[in-house]
Design a protein around this motif. Sequence first.
Motif, short mmCIF file in Angstrom:
data_model
loop_
_atom_site.label_atom_id
_atom_site.label_comp_id
_atom_site.label_asym_id
_atom_site.label_seq_id
_atom_site.Cartn_x
_atom_site.Cartn_y
_atom_site.Cartn_z
N ASP A 88 0.98 -1.31 -0.04
CA ASP A 88 -0.32 0.01 0.20
C ASP A 88 0.98 1.06 0.04
O ASP A 88 1.80 1.56 0.78
CB ASP A 88 -0.82 -0.20 1.31
CG ASP A 88 -2.28 1.38 1.54
OD1 ASP A 88 -2.02 1.74 0.34
OD2 ASP A 88 -2.73 1.36 2.30
N SER A 108 -0.55 4.48 -0.85
CA SER A 108 -1.48 5.13 -1.12
C SER A 108 -1.21 6.48 -0.31
O SER A 108 -1.57 7.72 -1.34
CB SER A 108 -3.29 4.27 -0.47
OG SER A 108 -3.17 4.43 0.77
N ASN A 126 -1.34 5.61 -10.38
CA ASN A 126 -2.28 5.64 -9.69
C ASN A 126 -3.27 4.16 -10.63
O ASN A 126 -3.78 3.48 -9.69
CB ASN A 126 -3.30 7.25 -10.69
CG ASN A 126 -3.31 8.43 -10.50
OD1 ASN A 126 -2.26 8.83 -9.13
ND2 ASN A 126 -3.10 8.89 -10.72
N LYS A 147 -1.91 2.22 -6.90
CA LYS A 147 -2.30 2.45 -6.20
C LYS A 147 -3.87 2.27 -6.24
O LYS A 147 -4.12 1.51 -5.03
CB LYS A 147 -1.85 4.01 -6.15
CG LYS A 147 -1.05 4.32 -5.42
CD LYS A 147 -1.43 5.66 -5.13
CE LYS A 147 -0.28 6.30 -4.96
NZ LYS A 147 0.23 7.93 -4.75
#
Length: 348
Positions: free
Chosen positions: A289, A291, A340, A343
Amino acid sequence: MIQELDKDFSSLNLYIEEISPSKIFILVDENTHTHCLPILLPNLATDAPFEIIEIEAGEENKNIGTATQLWEIFSEMEADRKSLLINLGGGVVTDMGGFVASTYKRGFKFINIPTTLLAMCDASIGGKTGIDHQYLKNIIGTFALPEGIFFYPEFLKTLDFKELRSGFAEMLKHGLIADSGHWNDLSSLFKITPEDIAPFIRRSMGIKNDVVTKDFKEENIRKILNFGHTIGHAVESLFLKKGELIPHGEAVALGMICETHLALLAGLIDVEVSSTIITKIQRFFPYIDISEFKNGAIMDLMFNDKKNQDGNINFSLINGYGSCVFDQKLHADQINLTLNFYKNMNVN
């Protein structure tokens, strides 16, 4: 020279006898001190005096502070240019050991005995030594070849699964950039175990060694070894900066997924090839992760990559199974799209 050690380590002893070092230093971390040194020492047959030097394990200790401590130890123990340093460990030990040996008194001999899969197939080969600085991986270093690399697959049995999987990422990379058969063999494995991986180690080492032999100073073809590392190193550095280390191989796997997608955006591969590669990498590696990291922060670190020139971000990207091209300059919007894309992969 790359050699597999037999059970009595006779090839290592023959090498030491031939060079007749004035003194031997054996560099370990606390893990290899516990698990690997007891295997090496009973088989080390030499009349040369030797000293054991232990450093703390972990990427966070691969820095100028540790290097300074090692230089001071060499000075106190009167190391000279006929000394020999044996780096017994993973990538941190081989990177760090090679760096301090190649710089102390303008350099003395060192050999690598890699104890992790990552070190066997990647870090110990190629003569890149280095330390991290200000959270930038390997930003300070030298090109200095070890006198020899002696690998012992039995050491893999001392690793936990995460460490084994970390090295497996570099093996997959070797297949993707240079040998489609190697990629097919590895990506078809059902599980990652020392026994399953052992038959493929020599080929992976050979791929890297062949590339390095053609381009030692990384002026052209050696750059293909950076596939997956431009984005992977940036993400790894961001985690390092916040004090949350991730395994190098997991960062490389993330980088390979992203840079495979970049290859698709660049028109180097089609959707089917991209999807197949990404799916197979995902089968072995967990999602990371990222993000919390802004795309701009990741790209800022990518601009600091040693391979970049003239303000451009250079990528090495695959253009098929077992084939790779280097010096691919991509636009910021393409990199944003890819970050992106990654993600959003974990969005249900």
